[in-house]
Design a protein around this motif. Sequence first.
Motif, PDB file in Angstrom:
ATOM      1  N   ILE A 157       0.863  -1.190   0.000  1.00 48.12           N
ATOM      2  CA  ILE A 157       0.000   0.000   0.000  1.00 48.12           C
ATOM      3  C   ILE A 157       0.889   1.226   0.000  1.00 48.12           C
ATOM      4  O   ILE A 157       1.769   1.366   0.859  1.00 48.12           O
ATOM      5  CB  ILE A 157      -0.943  -0.004   1.222  1.00 48.12           C
ATOM      6  CG1 ILE A 157      -1.885  -1.215   1.149  1.00 48.12           C
ATOM      7  CG2 ILE A 157      -1.748   1.290   1.271  1.00 48.12           C
ATOM      8  CD1 ILE A 157      -2.644  -1.492   2.422  1.00 48.12           C
ATOM      9  N   LYS A 158       0.677   2.093  -0.985  1.00 50.80           N
ATOM     10  CA  LYS A 158       1.570   3.250  -1.144  1.00 50.80           C
ATOM     11  C   LYS A 158       1.203   4.350  -0.146  1.00 50.80           C
ATOM     12  O   LYS A 158       0.089   4.413   0.349  1.00 50.80           O
ATOM     13  CB  LYS A 158       1.468   3.788  -2.573  1.00 50.80           C
ATOM     14  CG  LYS A 158       2.090   2.850  -3.591  1.00 50.80           C
ATOM     15  CD  LYS A 158       2.243   3.498  -4.948  1.00 50.80           C
ATOM     16  CE  LYS A 158       0.991   3.435  -5.799  1.00 50.80           C
ATOM     17  NZ  LYS A 158       0.604   2.123  -6.286  1.00 50.80           N
ATOM     18  N   LYS A 159       2.181   5.221   0.100  1.00 52.34           N
ATOM     19  CA  LYS A 159       1.962   6.345   1.002  1.00 52.34           C
ATOM     20  C   LYS A 159       0.825   7.224   0.483  1.00 52.34           C
ATOM     21  O   LYS A 159       0.771   7.560  -0.694  1.00 52.34           O
ATOM     22  CB  LYS A 159       3.258   7.152   1.066  1.00 52.34           C
ATOM     23  CG  LYS A 159       3.246   8.328   2.006  1.00 52.34           C
ATOM     24  CD  LYS A 159       4.669   8.886   2.060  1.00 52.34           C
ATOM     25  CE  LYS A 159       4.805  10.274   2.617  1.00 52.34           C
ATOM     26  NZ  LYS A 159       3.908  10.779   3.566  1.00 52.34           N
ATOM     27  N   GLY A 160      -0.089   7.568   1.368  1.00 50.14           N
ATOM     28  CA  GLY A 160      -1.178   8.471   0.996  1.00 50.14           C
ATOM     29  C   GLY A 160      -2.296   7.815   0.205  1.00 50.14           C
ATOM     30  O   GLY A 160      -3.225   8.486  -0.216  1.00 50.14           O
ATOM     31  N   GLU A 161      -2.205   6.507   0.049  1.00 48.72           N
ATOM     32  CA  GLU A 161      -3.215   5.815  -0.732  1.00 48.72           C
ATOM     33  C   GLU A 161      -4.422   5.476   0.145  1.00 48.72           C
ATOM     34  O   GLU A 161      -4.298   5.358   1.358  1.00 48.72           O
ATOM     35  CB  GLU A 161      -2.616   4.518  -1.277  1.00 48.72           C
ATOM     36  CG  GLU A 161      -3.277   4.031  -2.544  1.00 48.72           C
ATOM     37  CD  GLU A 161      -2.603   2.768  -3.100  1.00 48.72           C
ATOM     38  OE1 GLU A 161      -2.914   2.416  -4.229  1.00 48.72           O
ATOM     39  OE2 GLU A 161      -1.782   2.140  -2.395  1.00 48.72           O
ATOM     40  N   MET A 162      -5.578   5.327  -0.485  1.00 49.77           N
ATOM     41  CA  MET A 162      -6.755   4.871   0.239  1.00 49.77           C
ATOM     42  C   MET A 162      -7.181   3.538  -0.368  1.00 49.77           C
ATOM     43  O   MET A 162      -7.545   3.464  -1.538  1.00 49.77           O
ATOM     44  CB  MET A 162      -7.881   5.876   0.113  1.00 49.77           C
ATOM     45  CG  MET A 162      -9.050   5.560   0.999  1.00 49.77           C
ATOM     46  SD  MET A 162      -9.927   7.082   1.341  1.00 49.77           S
ATOM     47  CE  MET A 162     -10.832   6.660   2.774  1.00 49.77           C
ATOM     48  N   VAL A 163      -7.094   2.494   0.457  1.00 54.00           N
ATOM     49  CA  VAL A 163      -7.324   1.142  -0.055  1.00 54.00           C
ATOM     50  C   VAL A 163      -8.502   0.515   0.667  1.00 54.00           C
ATOM     51  O   VAL A 163      -8.599   0.589   1.897  1.00 54.00           O
ATOM     52  CB  VAL A 163      -6.056   0.283   0.131  1.00 54.00           C
ATOM     53  CG1 VAL A 163      -6.354  -1.187  -0.119  1.00 54.00           C
ATOM     54  CG2 VAL A 163      -4.965   0.762  -0.811  1.00 54.00           C
ATOM     55  N   GLY A 164      -9.411  -0.071  -0.077  1.00 52.42           N
ATOM     56  CA  GLY A 164     -10.543  -0.763   0.527  1.00 52.42           C
ATOM     57  C   GLY A 164     -10.329  -2.264   0.494  1.00 52.42           C
ATOM     58  O   GLY A 164      -9.925  -2.811  -0.537  1.00 52.42           O
ATOM     59  N   LEU A 165     -10.543  -2.925   1.615  1.00 50.80           N
ATOM     60  CA  LEU A 165     -10.535  -4.389   1.635  1.00 50.80           C
ATOM     61  C   LEU A 165     -11.978  -4.836   1.516  1.00 50.80           C
ATOM     62  O   LEU A 165     -12.786  -4.596   2.403  1.00 50.80           O
ATOM     63  CB  LEU A 165      -9.935  -4.920   2.943  1.00 50.80           C
ATOM     64  CG  LEU A 165      -8.532  -4.444   3.328  1.00 50.80           C
ATOM     65  CD1 LEU A 165      -8.127  -5.059   4.665  1.00 50.80           C
ATOM     66  CD2 LEU A 165      -7.534  -4.824   2.253  1.00 50.80           C
ATOM     67  N   LEU A 166     -12.297  -5.471   0.398  1.00 48.24           N
ATOM     68  CA  LEU A 166     -13.687  -5.811   0.109  1.00 48.24           C
ATOM     69  C   LEU A 166     -13.848  -7.322   0.088  1.00 48.24           C
ATOM     70  O   LEU A 166     -13.046  -8.036  -0.512  1.00 48.24           O
ATOM     71  CB  LEU A 166     -14.063  -5.217  -1.258  1.00 48.24           C
ATOM     72  CG  LEU A 166     -15.430  -5.573  -1.828  1.00 48.24           C
ATOM     73  CD1 LEU A 166     -16.535  -4.957  -1.000  1.00 48.24           C
ATOM     74  CD2 LEU A 166     -15.541  -5.104  -3.277  1.00 48.24           C
ATOM     75  N   GLY A 167     -14.888  -7.803   0.724  1.00 43.05           N
ATOM     76  CA  GLY A 167     -15.140  -9.239   0.681  1.00 43.05           C
ATOM     77  C   GLY A 167     -16.342  -9.583   1.530  1.00 43.05           C
ATOM     78  O   GLY A 167     -16.785  -8.776   2.345  1.00 43.05           O
ATOM     79  N   PRO A 168     -16.883 -10.774   1.347  1.00 42.07           N
ATOM     80  CA  PRO A 168     -18.006 -11.189   2.180  1.00 42.07           C
ATOM     81  C   PRO A 168     -17.527 -11.483   3.600  1.00 42.07           C
ATOM     82  O   PRO A 168     -16.327 -11.534   3.849  1.00 42.07           O
ATOM     83  CB  PRO A 168     -18.498 -12.471   1.492  1.00 42.07           C
ATOM     84  CG  PRO A 168     -17.313 -12.990   0.762  1.00 42.07           C
ATOM     85  CD  PRO A 168     -16.474 -11.815   0.392  1.00 42.07           C
ATOM     86  N   SER A 169     -18.452 -11.674   4.524  1.00 44.03           N
ATOM     87  CA  SER A 169     -18.017 -11.957   5.896  1.00 44.03           C
ATOM     88  C   SER A 169     -17.311 -13.312   5.910  1.00 44.03           C
ATOM     89  O   SER A 169     -17.697 -14.229   5.202  1.00 44.03           O
ATOM     90  CB  SER A 169     -19.197 -11.938   6.857  1.00 44.03           C
ATOM     91  OG  SER A 169     -20.175 -12.839   6.423  1.00 44.03           O
ATOM     92  N   GLY A 170     -16.245 -13.388   6.697  1.00 43.26           N
ATOM     93  CA  GLY A 170     -15.468 -14.608   6.739  1.00 43.26           C
ATOM     94  C   GLY A 170     -14.379 -14.654   5.683  1.00 43.26           C
ATOM     95  O   GLY A 170     -13.706 -15.669   5.540  1.00 43.26           O
TER      96      GLY A 170
END
Lengths: 352, 278
Positions: free
Chosen positions: A25-38
Amino acid sequence: MSITVSDVSRRFGSTTALHPLSLEIKKGEMVGLLGPSGSGKTTLLRIIAGLEAPDSGSIHFGDRDVTRVHVRKRRVGFVFQHYALFRHMSVFENVAFGLRARPAGERPSNADIRDRVQHLLERVRLDELSKRLPAQLSGGQQQRVALARALAVEPEVLLLDEPFGALDARVRLELRRWLRHLHEEFGFTSVFVTHDQEEALELSDRVVVMSNGRIEQIDTPQALYRAPANRFVFSFLGETNRFGGDHQNGRLQQGEAWIAMARSDIAPNEVLLRPHELMLTTAPDERAHLPVRVDAVSPVGSDVRVELTADWMDTPWLASITHHDFDRLQPQRGDRFYVVPSRWHQFAPEMA
Amino acid sequence: MSARTARVLPGFSLSLGVTLLFVSLILLLPMTSLIGQLSTLSWSQYWAAITDPRLIASYKVTLLAALAASLFNALFGLLMAWVLARYTFPGKRILDALMDLPFALPTAVAGITLATLYSRNGAMGSLLEPLGIEVAYTWLGIALAMAFTSVPFVVRTVQPVLEDLPGQADEAALTLGASNLYAFRRVILPHIWPAVVTGTGLSFARSLGEFGAVIFIAGNMPYRTEVVSLMMATRLEEYDYAGAAAIASLVMLVSLLLLLAINLWQGRFYRRLHGGRH
C-alpha cells in the motif's frame, strides 16, 4: 507512510483465516478491503493495526518492521465498527484521550490539548456537542467522534473497520465524501474494510477483493469493474444473472432457451450477465432465444429494474432497462418477452 | 387495572399481587413482629439496650471486621471476576462454579473448617504463628470468615458488567497509545465502578449480620471478639427478646440505609451512562 504486508497468514484453531498473502500500500493511498463476511478482511486489518499477531510473515510501515511492535507503539488510528467510544466520557474527553494518555514527558499541556481537540471537533463539525456523552449522539455523530479521536494522535496510518456499516444510506453517503476530504487534507494512508462493493468502488484508490482468506484481485475500481480476474470478483462486484446449459450445435442450450456461441476449450458451461446487458424484445433473434416472464417492475432511479422468471432459470434474473425502453415496451407483471444479451462474461472454472 | 390505563404487557395485577403477598409474608411480617417486640420498651430502655458498653465494643469489632472483609473482597472479587470474564483457560467452568460455594455451604461448616485450619496447630495457623500472625480467635479470623461468606456478592455483580463491556473499548484505548494501567483506570474501572461498589456494599451488609461462620472462629471473648449477631443470640438465650429486637432493629436500619444509598447512587450513575441529562 507506506504499508508492506509480506506473506502474512493467520489461523484460528483449525480454521484458516488468512492464507499467506502479500500486499503493498503506497503512502497516501486509500485502499478498501472488500469481501463477504469470513473472507479474512477484518483479520488482515487487525493484523496491520497490531491488534492481532500473524502466524507468519511480516508487516512494514515504510522501512520500519512493525511485526513485533505493540499496537500502542505503532501509531495507527483505528476506527472500530461500532465506534467503541468511551461511554462515560464526554465527546471532548473521548477525543482528548490519546493526548492525555501519553507519558508525562511527551504529553502536551492542558491548553495545548484543549486547542487541538477544539480544532479537531470543529473540523468534524461537532464543536457544539463537545460536552455531550456518546449516548446522546446519533450514529453518524458518534462515527465522527470516533474519527476525531483516532486523528487526535496524528497517525500516519488510518485503519477503519466497516466504518459506515451501521449507518443509514443518506448519512453513509455524506460521511463517505467527508472521509475522502479528510484523507486528502491530512494525507494519511488509509485502509478500510467493507462488504459493500459500492462503498469500496467509490472511496478507494485501489480495491483489494478477498474471499476465504485469499486475495482475489487488487486493482483500481475502474479496472476491477471492467476486467474482473475471476468469477468470484465478477459476481461480488454487482448484480449477476447466470445462464447454465450444454453446448449443442453452436449453442449453449438449457431446455427451450439458448444463446448462440461457438464452443471453445476453455469456455465453461455457463455465462454471466449484468442486468444492464440484457435487452427486452418482443421476438427472439438469431443470437439468443431466451423467453421470460415479467415478475416485478420497479421504476425507481435512473433505470427501471425488471425481475424476470422462466422455467429454465435456476434463480430469477434482473434486467435494468432505460426509462425510454420502459415507455416503449410497457412491461407489466405477467407479460412475456424475449431477452437478447448485448454481451456476456465467461470465466474459467474455479480451481477448488 | 381499569380500561382507562390498559397495559399491553399482560399479567400486571396478578404478578404484582403475588409479589406483594410474598414480600408481606417473608419480609414484612417478621419485621412487624420485631417492631412489635420493641413496643414493650420505653425510649430510655431502648437507648440503654443499644448502648451497653459490651455491645458497643461488639459494634466496633463487627464494623472493623466487616470493613476489612468487604475491602478485601472488593479487590479479590474484582480480580476473580476479571479472570472469569476476560480469559479462557481449562477448568474455567469449574472455577466459575466454585465461586458460588460460599453461598451453598452451610456457614457453620465454613466457620468450623476455618477455625480448624487457622487455629494455632491447624494447617495454616501453624505456618502463620512463627510470623506472629494470629488469625483464629482474633478480629482477623472474624474478617476472614466474613470475607469467605460474602465474596460471591462482588464476583457475581462485577462479572456480568465486565462481560458486557465491549472488548473494543480497551482495544481502542490501546490503539490510542494508552498503557495497560491507564486504559484500566480511565476506561474499564469507570465502567465497572458501580458494580464494584454495589458488590462491596452487599458484601459489607452481609458481613454485618454474619453469624454461623463467625462464631466458630471468633472465640467470642467479651469486649474483644464478640460480634453484634452473637450479642443478639446471647440476648435471646437470656430470654431478653426485647433487648435482642432492639439490637436487631439497629442492624436492620444500618443495612437498609446502606442498601438504599447504593441503589440511589447507582441509579444516578447508570442514567448518566445511558444518555440521561445530568
